[in-house]
Structures are given as C-alpha cells and as structure tokens.
Motif scaffolding. Structure first.
Motif, short mmCIF file in Angstrom:
data_model
loop_
_atom_site.label_atom_id
_atom_site.label_comp_id
_atom_site.label_asym_id
_atom_site.label_seq_id
_atom_site.Cartn_x
_atom_site.Cartn_y
_atom_site.Cartn_z
N ALA A 125 -1.24 -32.58 10.47
CA ALA A 125 -0.59 -32.47 11.71
C ALA A 125 0.34 -31.31 11.94
O ALA A 125 0.22 -30.60 13.12
N PRO A 126 1.19 -31.00 11.04
CA PRO A 126 2.25 -29.87 11.25
C PRO A 126 1.40 -28.57 11.45
O PRO A 126 1.72 -27.79 12.16
N LEU A 127 0.45 -28.32 10.66
CA LEU A 127 -0.31 -27.02 10.71
C LEU A 127 -1.08 -27.19 12.16
O LEU A 127 -1.13 -25.96 12.76
N LEU A 128 -1.69 -28.02 12.50
CA LEU A 128 -2.39 -28.21 13.83
C LEU A 128 -1.36 -28.00 14.97
O LEU A 128 -1.79 -27.12 15.73
N GLY A 129 -0.22 -28.45 14.87
CA GLY A 129 0.67 -28.14 15.88
C GLY A 129 1.32 -26.79 15.85
O GLY A 129 1.08 -26.30 17.32
N ARG A 130 1.25 -26.12 14.92
CA ARG A 130 1.70 -24.79 14.71
C ARG A 130 0.42 -23.88 15.43
O ARG A 130 0.63 -22.96 15.87
N VAL A 131 -0.77 -24.26 14.92
CA VAL A 131 -1.89 -23.51 15.50
C VAL A 131 -2.09 -23.63 17.11
O VAL A 131 -2.37 -23.02 17.70
N ARG A 132 -1.89 -24.72 17.46
CA ARG A 132 -1.77 -25.10 18.96
C ARG A 132 -0.70 -24.29 19.62
O ARG A 132 -1.23 -23.77 20.80
N ARG A 133 0.32 -24.07 19.06
CA ARG A 133 1.31 -23.38 19.83
C ARG A 133 1.16 -21.89 19.84
O ARG A 133 1.54 -21.23 20.75
N HIS A 134 0.72 -21.34 18.53
CA HIS A 134 0.52 -19.98 18.35
C HIS A 134 -0.81 -19.42 17.90
O HIS A 134 -1.26 -18.83 16.94
N SER A 135 -1.90 -19.97 18.76
CA SER A 135 -3.35 -19.70 18.33
C SER A 135 -3.42 -18.37 18.03
O SER A 135 -4.40 -18.13 16.89
N ARG A 136 -3.39 -17.50 18.69
CA ARG A 136 -3.51 -15.90 18.39
C ARG A 136 -2.85 -15.52 17.13
O ARG A 136 -3.69 -14.68 16.39
N SER A 137 -1.70 -15.77 17.07
CA SER A 137 -1.10 -15.30 15.98
C SER A 137 -1.77 -15.99 14.61
O SER A 137 -1.78 -15.34 13.75
N MET A 138 -2.01 -17.38 14.64
CA MET A 138 -2.55 -17.93 13.60
C MET A 138 -3.81 -17.25 13.24
O MET A 138 -4.21 -17.10 11.95
N VAL A 139 -4.66 -16.83 14.04
CA VAL A 139 -5.82 -16.33 14.06
C VAL A 139 -5.59 -14.91 13.12
O VAL A 139 -6.44 -14.69 12.19
#
Length: 190
Positions: free
Chosen positions: A79-93
């Motif tokens: 869940a923490p990783l998914l939340g971070r990816v949802r908020r910052h999807s382009r940066s995470m990619v």
C-alpha cells in the motif's frame, strides 16, 4: 557489419533486459579499454533496459489486481508504494531505472495503478537512455579521467569505478528492499 562484430552489442542488450547494471558497467569498461563502440553500447544497453522494465509492466497490466486479491497481506504491505506511485506516477516511472532494488516492484505498481501505457513506455525509454548515458560517462570516461591523476587511468580506472558503482548500487538496492519490507518506518520518512 558482420554478425560476429554485432554479437557483443546483442549480449549487452540481452543482459540489460535480464539484469542491468553489472553487464552494462562491464561493457562501459570495455568502451574505456577501446574494445567496444560507445554508441553501440549506449543504444543496446538503453533499449535492453527499457524492454526489461516494460516486460514487467505489460505482464502485470490488467492482471495484478486479480492476482493480489488472493493475498490481502501482500496487498497491505504494498500500500505505501502504491500510494506513492499514484501521487507521483511520472516521477516513479522515471525512477525505475535508478532503483535497482525496486525495478520489478515499481513496474508492477505502475501497472496496478493504471499508469497509461504510452506514458510508461515513453518515460521509461527516456529514463533508460539517461541511465545508460550516465553510467557510460561515469565508468567509461569521467572515472578514468579522475583516477588518471592517481595512476589508474584507462580501463583500470574504469574497472575501479565500475566495481565501486556496482557495490554502491547493490547496497542501495538492499536498502530499498529493506524499506519495502518495513514500510511503516523508512518509506513514510521519504
């Protein structure tokens, strides 16, 4: 150009799909030694890295929610990783190529939160070229130039920088994996 001369670049491409850093850094050392063409190494490494990341993204795309529904405990841990990816999807990619301990997890998280396929593919390919160029410059040219002042120029300097970089990336990857195992402490601090 003969097949035999292209074989090392196919090897770099294939290794970058499967593993990434160690094979690519070895190729960068061979560039410093004058054994491989820098542009061939750059392109084959970047393409292989992007293909490797995108295999996981497209493999998990549309399937991961069904699979994860079977494992609620794992779903809670991610869940923490998914939340971070949802908020910052382009940066995470863009981060995937620079996160050796989390590549598969980040690609899977991007698939889970429905990052648009074109966004993922384009940003990941750009990130792979930045990754490949940065490692090639550091290992193939910058490191040996700096170490030449201490008598370790050329391929010996590239090898020293390469070994140090692999050690750093492995340690950083281990830190990232520990952070994923204990999301309540380290991930929330970020």
């Amino acid at each position: 150009m003969s097949f035999a001369r292209l074989l090392p670049y196919w090897g770099v491409l294939t290794a970058a799909i499967v593993e990434g850093e160690i094979a690519y850094i070895t190729a960068a050392v061979l560039v410093a030694h004058g054994q491989l063409n820098p542009m061939g190494v750059l392109v084959s490494g970047a393409v292989g890295a992007a293909v490797g990341d995108q295999i996981y993204f497209y493999l998990f795309r549309g399937r991961l929610r069904r699979w994860m529904a079977r494992y609620p405990a794992l779903e809670r841990r991610t869940a923490p990783l998914l939340g971070r990816v949802r908020r910052h999807s382009r940066s995470m990619v863009m981060l995937i190529r620079f996160a050796p301990g989390l590549r598969i997890a980040l690609a899977a998280a991007c698939a889970w939160v429905d990052v648009p396929a074109w966004t993922f593919s384009i940003l990941n390919a750009l990130s792979a070229f930045v990754w490949a160029a940065a490692l090639l410059v550091i290992v193939g040219w910058l490191g040996p130039a700096v170490l030449a002042q201490y008598g370790l120029g050329g391929w010996k300097g590239a090898l020293m920088v390469g070994v140090a970089l692999v050690a750093f990336l492995k340690a950083f990857g281990a830190y990232e994996r520990r952070a994923m195992e204990h999301p309540e402490s380290e991930w929330r601090k970020r």
